[in-house]
Design a protein around this motif. Structure first.
Motif, PDB file in Angstrom:
ATOM      1  N   TYR A 112       0.695  -1.288   0.002  1.00 35.83           N
ATOM      2  CA  TYR A 112       0.156  -0.120   0.036  1.00 35.83           C
ATOM      3  C   TYR A 112       1.031   1.300   0.013  1.00 35.83           C
ATOM      4  O   TYR A 112       0.527   2.209  -0.756  1.00 35.83           O
ATOM      5  CB  TYR A 112      -0.976  -0.028   1.404  1.00 35.83           C
ATOM      6  CG  TYR A 112      -1.683   1.328   1.367  1.00 35.83           C
ATOM      7  CD1 TYR A 112      -2.522   2.050   0.276  1.00 35.83           C
ATOM      8  CD2 TYR A 112      -1.668   2.177   2.281  1.00 35.83           C
ATOM      9  CE1 TYR A 112      -3.025   3.201   0.251  1.00 35.83           C
ATOM     10  CE2 TYR A 112      -2.016   3.331   2.531  1.00 35.83           C
ATOM     11  CZ  TYR A 112      -2.774   3.767   1.638  1.00 35.83           C
ATOM     12  OH  TYR A 112      -3.524   5.071   1.702  1.00 35.83           O
ATOM     13  N   TYR A 113       1.901   1.285   0.767  1.00 34.70           N
ATOM     14  CA  TYR A 113       2.665   2.614   0.910  1.00 34.70           C
ATOM     15  C   TYR A 113       3.414   2.741  -0.399  1.00 34.70           C
ATOM     16  O   TYR A 113       3.611   3.945  -0.839  1.00 34.70           O
ATOM     17  CB  TYR A 113       3.768   2.483   1.902  1.00 34.70           C
ATOM     18  CG  TYR A 113       3.066   2.819   3.292  1.00 34.70           C
ATOM     19  CD1 TYR A 113       3.432   4.031   4.125  1.00 34.70           C
ATOM     20  CD2 TYR A 113       2.113   2.212   3.877  1.00 34.70           C
ATOM     21  CE1 TYR A 113       3.172   4.268   5.276  1.00 34.70           C
ATOM     22  CE2 TYR A 113       1.859   2.734   5.289  1.00 34.70           C
ATOM     23  CZ  TYR A 113       2.371   3.683   5.880  1.00 34.70           C
ATOM     24  OH  TYR A 113       1.747   4.261   7.122  1.00 34.70           O
TER      25      TYR A 113
ATOM     26  N   ILE B  68      10.648   1.385   3.809  1.00 33.15           N
ATOM     27  CA  ILE B  68      10.942   0.609   2.789  1.00 33.15           C
ATOM     28  C   ILE B  68      10.683   1.483   1.375  1.00 33.15           C
ATOM     29  O   ILE B  68      11.629   1.652   0.394  1.00 33.15           O
ATOM     30  CB  ILE B  68      10.436  -0.587   2.582  1.00 33.15           C
ATOM     31  CG1 ILE B  68      11.014  -1.628   3.440  1.00 33.15           C
ATOM     32  CG2 ILE B  68      10.570  -1.227   1.370  1.00 33.15           C
ATOM     33  CD1 ILE B  68      10.292  -3.007   3.889  1.00 33.15           C
ATOM     34  N   THR B  69       9.610   2.262   1.589  1.00 33.03           N
ATOM     35  CA  THR B  69       9.000   3.027   0.468  1.00 33.03           C
ATOM     36  C   THR B  69      10.090   4.303   0.206  1.00 33.03           C
ATOM     37  O   THR B  69      10.406   4.528  -1.086  1.00 33.03           O
ATOM     38  CB  THR B  69       7.822   3.610   0.834  1.00 33.03           C
ATOM     39  OG1 THR B  69       6.889   2.621   0.733  1.00 33.03           O
ATOM     40  CG2 THR B  69       7.079   4.586  -0.489  1.00 33.03           C
TER      41      THR B  69
ATOM     42  N   GLY C 171      16.524   5.856  -2.237  1.00 35.92           N
ATOM     43  CA  GLY C 171      17.834   5.248  -1.871  1.00 35.92           C
ATOM     44  C   GLY C 171      18.197   5.348  -0.697  1.00 35.92           C
ATOM     45  O   GLY C 171      19.441   4.800  -0.309  1.00 35.92           O
ATOM     46  N   GLU C 172      17.552   5.866   0.302  1.00 38.73           N
ATOM     47  CA  GLU C 172      17.785   5.849   1.642  1.00 38.73           C
ATOM     48  C   GLU C 172      16.597   5.938   2.612  1.00 38.73           C
ATOM     49  O   GLU C 172      15.595   6.251   2.201  1.00 38.73           O
ATOM     50  CB  GLU C 172      18.660   7.147   2.020  1.00 38.73           C
ATOM     51  CG  GLU C 172      18.129   8.432   1.563  1.00 38.73           C
ATOM     52  CD  GLU C 172      19.061   9.381   2.095  1.00 38.73           C
ATOM     53  OE1 GLU C 172      19.987   9.308   2.412  1.00 38.73           O
ATOM     54  OE2 GLU C 172      18.315  10.713   1.986  1.00 38.73           O
ATOM     55  N   ILE C 173      16.814   5.777   3.908  1.00 39.83           N
ATOM     56  CA  ILE C 173      15.845   5.620   4.617  1.00 39.83           C
ATOM     57  C   ILE C 173      15.920   6.903   5.536  1.00 39.83           C
ATOM     58  O   ILE C 173      16.853   7.124   6.106  1.00 39.83           O
ATOM     59  CB  ILE C 173      15.823   4.438   5.713  1.00 39.83           C
ATOM     60  CG1 ILE C 173      15.508   3.132   5.130  1.00 39.83           C
ATOM     61  CG2 ILE C 173      14.612   4.616   6.886  1.00 39.83           C
ATOM     62  CD1 ILE C 173      15.306   2.011   5.865  1.00 39.83           C
ATOM     63  N   ARG C 174      14.564   7.804   5.488  1.00 42.95           N
ATOM     64  CA  ARG C 174      14.749   9.077   6.022  1.00 42.95           C
ATOM     65  C   ARG C 174      13.762   9.259   7.326  1.00 42.95           C
ATOM     66  O   ARG C 174      13.771  10.196   8.021  1.00 42.95           O
ATOM     67  CB  ARG C 174      14.240  10.173   4.968  1.00 42.95           C
ATOM     68  CG  ARG C 174      15.135  10.154   3.743  1.00 42.95           C
ATOM     69  CD  ARG C 174      14.417  10.891   2.673  1.00 42.95           C
ATOM     70  NE  ARG C 174      15.641  11.203   1.509  1.00 42.95           N
ATOM     71  CZ  ARG C 174      15.166  11.906   0.437  1.00 42.95           C
ATOM     72  NH1 ARG C 174      13.834  12.686   0.478  1.00 42.95           N
ATOM     73  NH2 ARG C 174      16.164  12.208  -0.590  1.00 42.95           N
TER      74      ARG C 174
ATOM     75  N   PHE D 272       4.067   4.350  -6.617  1.00 38.99           N
ATOM     76  CA  PHE D 272       4.391   3.672  -7.975  1.00 38.99           C
ATOM     77  C   PHE D 272       3.323   2.922  -8.585  1.00 38.99           C
ATOM     78  O   PHE D 272       3.546   2.123  -9.787  1.00 38.99           O
ATOM     79  CB  PHE D 272       5.753   2.623  -7.534  1.00 38.99           C
ATOM     80  CG  PHE D 272       7.031   3.285  -6.973  1.00 38.99           C
ATOM     81  CD1 PHE D 272       7.654   3.770  -7.808  1.00 38.99           C
ATOM     82  CD2 PHE D 272       7.422   3.214  -5.630  1.00 38.99           C
ATOM     83  CE1 PHE D 272       8.996   4.628  -7.498  1.00 38.99           C
ATOM     84  CE2 PHE D 272       8.371   3.864  -5.278  1.00 38.99           C
ATOM     85  CZ  PHE D 272       9.292   4.544  -6.321  1.00 38.99           C
ATOM     86  N   GLY D 273       2.371   2.817  -7.783  1.00 44.01           N
ATOM     87  CA  GLY D 273       0.933   2.292  -8.526  1.00 44.01           C
ATOM     88  C   GLY D 273       1.103   0.775  -9.071  1.00 44.01           C
ATOM     89  O   GLY D 273       1.593  -0.051  -8.234  1.00 44.01           O
TER      90      GLY D 273
END
Length: 419
Positions: A23-24, A396-397, A403-406, A29-30
């Motif tokens: 879902y996220y 993960i999204t 390219g990184e977890i924010r 990206f649908g």
């Protein structure tokens, strides 16, 4: 983690982590997202449909919980979670007492043949305000907690501040995430993943990269492949079978639970209880105890679970076997401290396997670049998968998109620490 063109993402696993992540990702990206699930019966057939559904600020690991609890609140507000998946805040307390409501069988009996294992759900309470070893006073039960015997109570104490513990129906939450993802174009495919395909990166950066996922069609038995630039491994306890080269340190713990429907007119107030029940001595005068967890649910249903065991992991989630003796023990234990639960009807007896990181904490979240670029691992959430799914999905999204977890510092959960 950028690639040329838009990513094509395959998620392996239709549990709470896979469906919430779908879902996220779908919001960005649908239709470029595909969810692959092995069960012929749909999503949430394992732990994600048979869990208690606890969501807590005092869960662990803190860096993930701090994101995930907020995301749960936001999802419930945006999509009507209270009516759609039973979102509500609940009281949570530690109850200690004695078994005293007799039944037809010995409440001290313990079903099953496998070694009992603690699920360590209260481990998170060792951090911060209220600890699981907090001083407890002998006290009367809260005025509205009337479905557990006051005469058998030795002590009761709150485990968390008001507003720090909530719950969902786990199956409904998981199914809703898939439904919302599908509305955004995510494709759902039934099939058992057999391998993650890896090839040479043809882009600017040399190395190995995921190219797709091979799976077995459950109806024809034919091998099929879904091409992908990113593969998210969220298959819970089954995740290591798809990464034999990485020695993914995920152990499987089988957990049993039952659901009860009280008699008409009985009101089960909203409490989650972590219990310590002193049981009658065994025939050889050995004192025993039990520690079932008891969850009141919004529809007046009651969920109860016991310790885990080390039963071998079956081939798929559809092959999980229930140890009736383990379910009997849970029923006997909760019935021994509550007349309302003793008189209730058992609706479901169920078992599932929880994925536990066997070394160094966990869960494991991030890109396993040392195995292949584009390979993202999201597993090992133990008993807190329901609680930590939205935070995992957000992380993960961000990883796929930027390219990184924010949203949080999840370095302690990075795959490089474990494989």
């Amino acid at each position: 983690m950028s690639t040329s063109g838009a990513p094509k993402i395959v998620i392996i696993g239709g549990g709470i982590i896979g469906c919430t992540t779908a879902y996220y990702l779908s919001r960005r990206f649908g239709s470029r997202v595909t969810l692959l699930e092995a069960s012929k019966h749909g999503v949430a057939q394992g732990a994600s449909g048979k869990a208690g559904g606890l969501v807590a600020k005092w869960a662990y690991p803190k860096e993930l919980v701090n994101v995930s609890f907020h995301e749960h609140v936001a999802l419930a507000e945006e999509h009507g979670g209270s009516s759609r998946w039973g979102w509500r805040y609940v009281n949570c307390g530690s109850w200690e007492g004695r078994a005293g409501i007799s039944g037809d069988a010995d409440p001290g009996a313990s079903g099953g043949v496998s070694r009992k294992k603690s699920l360590e759900k209260t481990l998170g309470l060792t951090d911060g305000g209220v600890t699981k070893n907090a001083r407890r006073k002998k006290t009367r039960l809260p005025d509205d907690l009337r479905w557990i015997s006051e005469s058998l109570t030795d002590s009761y104490s709150p485990m968390a501040a008001t507003g720090h513990t909530a719950q969902v129906y786990p199956y409904e939450f998981t199914a809703s995430m898939l439904e919302l993802a599908g509305a955004n174009g995510v494709e759902f495919v039934t099939g058992q993943a057999t391998s993650i395909e890896i090839g040479d990166d043809t882009g600017d950066e040399p190395g190995r990269r995921v190219t797709g996922v091979e799976y077995r069609d459950p109806y024809t038995g034919a091998a099929k492949t879904i091409l992908a630039s990113h593969v998210i491994l969220a298959a819970g306890a089954w995740s290591p079978t798809l990464l034999p080269q990485a020695d993914l340190p995920i152990a499987a713990t089988r957990a049993h639970s039952i659901t009860l429907q009280p008699r008409s007119g009985v009101i089960i107030s909203p409490y989650v209880l972590f219990t310590e029940i002193k049981l009658p001595p065994t025939p050889d005068d050995r004192l025993t105890d039990a520690s079932p967890e008891i969850y009141a649910r919004p529809n007046n249903e009651v969920y109860a679970c016991g310790p885990g065991d080390d039963s071998p992991l079956p081939d798929t989630v559809d092959d999980v076997q229930i140890d009736e003796g383990a379910c009997d023990s849970i029923l006997k234990h909760v019935s021994s401290v509550s007349l309302e639960l003793r008189q209730a009807k058992v609706d479901r007896r169920q078992a599932c396997f929880l994925p536990t990181v066997s070394k160094g904490g966990g869960p494991i979240i991030g890109e396993a670049g040392n195995v292949a670029k584009g390979l993202i691992i999201a597993t090992g959430h133990t008993c807190w998968g329901i609680c930590n799914a939205p935070g995992t999905a957000r992380a993960i999204t961000e990883l796929v998109e930027h390219g990184e977890i924010r949203c949080a510092n999840l370095r302690q959960l990075h795959p490089s620490r474990f494989i």
